[in-house]
Design a protein around this motif. Structure first.
Motif, PDB file in Angstrom:
ATOM      1  N   ALA A 244       0.851  -1.191   0.000  1.00  0.00           N
ATOM      2  CA  ALA A 244       0.000   0.000   0.000  1.00  0.00           C
ATOM      3  C   ALA A 244       0.884   1.237   0.000  1.00  0.00           C
ATOM      4  O   ALA A 244       2.091   1.165   0.217  1.00  0.00           O
ATOM      5  N   LYS A 245       0.276   2.398  -0.243  1.00  0.00           N
ATOM      6  CA  LYS A 245       1.006   3.657  -0.165  1.00  0.00           C
ATOM      7  C   LYS A 245       1.467   3.913   1.270  1.00  0.00           C
ATOM      8  O   LYS A 245       0.829   3.482   2.223  1.00  0.00           O
ATOM      9  N   GLY A 246       2.567   4.658   1.381  1.00  0.00           N
ATOM     10  CA  GLY A 246       3.060   4.999   2.715  1.00  0.00           C
ATOM     11  C   GLY A 246       4.498   5.462   2.680  1.00  0.00           C
ATOM     12  O   GLY A 246       4.788   6.651   2.714  1.00  0.00           O
ATOM     13  N   ARG A 247       5.414   4.505   2.577  1.00  0.00           N
ATOM     14  CA  ARG A 247       6.835   4.864   2.625  1.00  0.00           C
ATOM     15  C   ARG A 247       7.306   5.588   1.375  1.00  0.00           C
ATOM     16  O   ARG A 247       8.324   6.267   1.412  1.00  0.00           O
ATOM     17  N   LEU A 248       6.589   5.448   0.283  1.00  0.00           N
ATOM     18  CA  LEU A 248       6.936   6.168  -0.940  1.00  0.00           C
ATOM     19  C   LEU A 248       6.039   7.389  -1.148  1.00  0.00           C
ATOM     20  O   LEU A 248       5.927   7.904  -2.261  1.00  0.00           O
ATOM     21  N   GLY A 249       5.419   7.863  -0.082  1.00  0.00           N
ATOM     22  CA  GLY A 249       4.521   9.005  -0.202  1.00  0.00           C
ATOM     23  C   GLY A 249       3.269   8.642  -0.967  1.00  0.00           C
ATOM     24  O   GLY A 249       2.600   7.654  -0.651  1.00  0.00           O
ATOM     25  N   ASP A 250       2.955   9.420  -1.984  1.00  0.00           N
ATOM     26  CA  ASP A 250       1.744   9.166  -2.783  1.00  0.00           C
ATOM     27  C   ASP A 250       1.951   8.131  -3.876  1.00  0.00           C
ATOM     28  O   ASP A 250       1.014   7.804  -4.614  1.00  0.00           O
ATOM     29  N   VAL A 251       3.162   7.619  -3.994  1.00  0.00           N
ATOM     30  CA  VAL A 251       3.456   6.632  -5.027  1.00  0.00           C
ATOM     31  C   VAL A 251       2.959   5.255  -4.583  1.00  0.00           C
ATOM     32  O   VAL A 251       3.260   4.804  -3.469  1.00  0.00           O
ATOM     33  N   ALA A 256       2.100  -3.521  -4.492  1.00  0.00           N
ATOM     34  CA  ALA A 256       0.668  -3.239  -4.462  1.00  0.00           C
ATOM     35  C   ALA A 256       0.067  -3.325  -5.860  1.00  0.00           C
ATOM     36  O   ALA A 256      -1.040  -3.845  -6.055  1.00  0.00           O
ATOM     37  N   ARG A 257       0.806  -2.834  -6.835  1.00  0.00           N
ATOM     38  CA  ARG A 257       0.326  -2.874  -8.218  1.00  0.00           C
ATOM     39  C   ARG A 257       0.270  -4.305  -8.743  1.00  0.00           C
ATOM     40  O   ARG A 257      -0.672  -4.683  -9.454  1.00  0.00           O
ATOM     41  N   LEU A 258       1.272  -5.115  -8.399  1.00  0.00           N
ATOM     42  CA  LEU A 258       1.271  -6.502  -8.860  1.00  0.00           C
ATOM     43  C   LEU A 258       0.129  -7.277  -8.206  1.00  0.00           C
ATOM     44  O   LEU A 258      -0.512  -8.119  -8.859  1.00  0.00           O
ATOM     45  N   LEU A 267       3.290 -12.367  -0.123  1.00  0.00           N
ATOM     46  CA  LEU A 267       3.973 -12.346   1.169  1.00  0.00           C
ATOM     47  C   LEU A 267       5.077 -11.297   1.107  1.00  0.00           C
ATOM     48  O   LEU A 267       6.012 -11.413   0.311  1.00  0.00           O
ATOM     49  N   ASN A 268       4.966 -10.255   1.943  1.00  0.00           N
ATOM     50  CA  ASN A 268       5.861  -9.102   1.890  1.00  0.00           C
ATOM     51  C   ASN A 268       6.730  -9.063   3.147  1.00  0.00           C
ATOM     52  O   ASN A 268       6.209  -8.994   4.262  1.00  0.00           O
ATOM     53  N   ILE A 269       8.053  -9.063   2.964  1.00  0.00           N
ATOM     54  CA  ILE A 269       8.997  -9.194   4.084  1.00  0.00           C
ATOM     55  C   ILE A 269       9.958  -8.019   4.082  1.00  0.00           C
ATOM     56  O   ILE A 269      10.648  -7.777   3.086  1.00  0.00           O
ATOM     57  N   ASP A 270      10.001  -7.293   5.194  1.00  0.00           N
ATOM     58  CA  ASP A 270      10.872  -6.122   5.295  1.00  0.00           C
ATOM     59  C   ASP A 270      12.096  -6.414   6.159  1.00  0.00           C
ATOM     60  O   ASP A 270      11.986  -6.991   7.235  1.00  0.00           O
ATOM     61  N   GLN A 271      13.274  -5.973   5.651  1.00  0.00           N
ATOM     62  CA  GLN A 271      14.522  -6.049   6.415  1.00  0.00           C
ATOM     63  C   GLN A 271      15.141  -4.679   6.672  1.00  0.00           C
ATOM     64  O   GLN A 271      16.163  -4.595   7.351  1.00  0.00           O
ATOM     65  N   PRO A 349       1.906  -3.078   9.587  1.00  0.00           N
ATOM     66  CA  PRO A 349       1.160  -4.233   9.064  1.00  0.00           C
ATOM     67  C   PRO A 349       0.337  -3.925   7.814  1.00  0.00           C
ATOM     68  O   PRO A 349       0.029  -4.832   7.047  1.00  0.00           O
ATOM     69  N   ARG A 350       0.004  -2.664   7.600  1.00  0.00           N
ATOM     70  CA  ARG A 350      -0.729  -2.300   6.380  1.00  0.00           C
ATOM     71  C   ARG A 350       0.163  -2.390   5.150  1.00  0.00           C
ATOM     72  O   ARG A 350      -0.326  -2.567   4.027  1.00  0.00           O
ATOM     73  N   LEU A 351       1.511  -2.307   5.359  1.00  0.00           N
ATOM     74  CA  LEU A 351       2.440  -2.267   4.238  1.00  0.00           C
ATOM     75  C   LEU A 351       3.158  -3.585   3.998  1.00  0.00           C
ATOM     76  O   LEU A 351       3.433  -3.935   2.853  1.00  0.00           O
TER      77      LEU A 351
END
Length: 480
Positions: A244-251, A256-258, A267-271, A349-351
């Motif tokens: 979802a939008k957030g860390r890239l501002g309005d981008v 999310a697009r895929l 499954l989205n994993i952040d490091q 968790p939204r991202l």
């Protein structure tokens, strides 16, 4: 306080009564910096950027420091790359960090594999200048392949997957500067060995909505459209993996697009948000240098009893990463699972679905007081460099979980020409292949190590002009 290469270098220069070369900021442009990254050998790039940074004004220095950190990483200067790029993530103001009373550490690889069994797309991100964030992908490759994952998409890859598969290894022309880094090279080699189809998907657009949209469409078109049996593993940078939008501002991010294009549950994993941005050893080094400046001590004049101080963790423990390390003591990549309902902790968790927390990279305390600045001659021009991070001790994670062994290399290989690049290439790969490992000696002195798998290699040394100084075969045994 953020630890910044420019700040510490300035403090060191004050303490040593040495001044950076005078020049107008206009002498170096962003375009020149980018051309330097593309147009010369790796050590030449490092030397150019080292000379350019003091000549830039404040608004241009962050770009140069980012390029400089990329250069250090591809040269095997891993602690230095983290030290020299002032990048800090900012968690939401209302973030409540997990407590051991309610959360417990779980192995990140095992947890991701369990969840991936029910997904067709898994995305992991990295901090481009911090190769430590590439180990998770390397560990996941065989486990996901065993689950039937068929494609590996790499943001930094530019070369067509068919050409790579025929050759079996990446070269310096296979992708962006990230791919030239040895651990990234290992990711590509391992994926090819396991039979993944490699997918370049980067956009020709520099940024914004168009880049994210083009990346998503490329992944959909090349892998998922009309291919219900395909399973996709994506290794990307930073917030491209967000849902979802957030860390890239309005981008709207690529992930999310895929997800919108496919309807798949990714499954989205952040490091990158809970990363060792300010290592303990660098925080302590910063304090020592500031104290040397405050007391008027020169770099050579600090009392001997002040050379190896006890680590002061009070400032560091205020950072979320260090708070979690103190609470959960990770010895490997971990995620945090709630002891009650079993959910995984995510700062956003939204991202994304979870935060992976890596153990500290290096416990050796850096010293910029004891070890004076280093004077160099590069391309006939004088410049200076900070001493190696962690007193020259390379991080233990370079063993790749015991698959590589430490091989001693001596600055004597440089024949007195510094800075000097020492690198090992697999014996059956061409000279333009991404090195198995490499290290830069800025001066003579103590030996250091390359980390190599058992096997045959060509050991090569080069100067900043790209001239090969020496080359010889070596055999690395499991008990080297």
């Amino acid at each position: 306080m953020p630890f910044r290469f420019s700040t510490v270098l300035a403090l060191v220069l004050v303490a040593a009564s040495i001044h950076a070369m005078p020049a107008r900021a206009s002498e170096v442009s962003s375009r020149q910096l980018l051309e330097a990254m593309r147009g010369t050998n790796e050590l030449g790039r490092y030397g150019y950027l080292l000379q350019a940074i003091p000549r830039l004004d404040a608004q241009d220095k962050p770009t140069a420091q980012q390029y400089f950190a990329f250069s250090e990483s591809e040269l095997g200067l891993y602690g230095e790359a983290v030290r020299d790029f002032p990048l800090k993530a900012r968690l939401p103001a209302d973030t409540v960090l997990p407590s051991p009373l309610e959360w417990q550490a779980a192995d990140a690889v095992d947890t991701i594999v369990d969840l991936a069994a029910r997904r067709r797309v898994v995305m992991v991100n990295e901090a481009h200048h911090d190769a430590h964030t590439r180990l998770l992908t390397l560990a996941l490759l065989p486990r996901l392949r065993a689950l039937g994952f068929t494609h590996l998409a790499i943001e930094a890859l530019l070369e067509d997957g068919d050409a790579l598969r025929q050759r079996g290894y990446p070269t310096g022309h296979s992708g962006t500067e990230y791919v030239r880094e040895p651990v990234y090279g290992e990711i590509v080699r391992e994926a090819l060995r396991l039979g993944y189809v490699l997918v370049p998907y980067e956009s020709t657009t520099l940024g914004g909505q168009d880049r994210e949209a083009e990346q998503a469409r490329a992944l959909y078109r090349k892998v998922l459209a009309g291919n219900p049996k395909a399973k996709l593993f994506v290794h990307a940078g930073y917030a491209h993996i967000d849902k979802a939008k957030g860390r890239l501002g309005d981008v709207l991010p690529m992930a999310a697009r895929l997800q919108a294009l496919t309807g798949l549950d990714i499954l989205n994993i952040d490091q990158t948000e809970l990363r060792e941005e300010e290592p303990f050893n660098e925080l302590e080094a910063y304090r020592i240098v500031k104290n040397a400046v405050r007391t008027g001590d020169s770099l050579r004049g600090v009392p001997q009893n002040g050379l190896t101080p006890q680590l002061d963790t009070r400032v560091a423990l205020r950072e979320p990463y260090h708070q979690l390390v103190a609470a959960f003591h990770p010895q490997r990549a971990i995620v945090l699972r709630h002891v009650g309902d079993g959910r995984l902790w995510s700062a956003r968790p939204r991202l994304y679905d979870m935060n992976v927390i890596l153990p500290p990279a290096n416990e050796h305390v850096s010293s910029y007081v004891r070890d004076r600045v280093i004077s160099l001659q590069i391309g006939g021009k004088a410049t200076i460099a900070l001493p190696p991070a962690a007193d020259g001790h390379r991080p233990d994670w370079l063993s790749l979980n015991g698959r590589r062994v430490a091989v001693a290399v001596s600055p004597g290989l440089c024949e007195g020409a510094f800075p000097c690049l020492v690198e090992a290439h697999y014996a059956d790969e061409a000279d333009d292949a991404v090195a198995a490992d490499r290290y830069v000696f800025l001066e003579g002195g103590s030996d250091n190590t390359l980390w190599l798998r058992p096997g045959r290699y060509r050991l090569r040394t080069m100067n900043a002009a790209g001239k090969v100084l020496a080359e010889r075969p070596i055999q690395v045994d499991a008990t080297h």
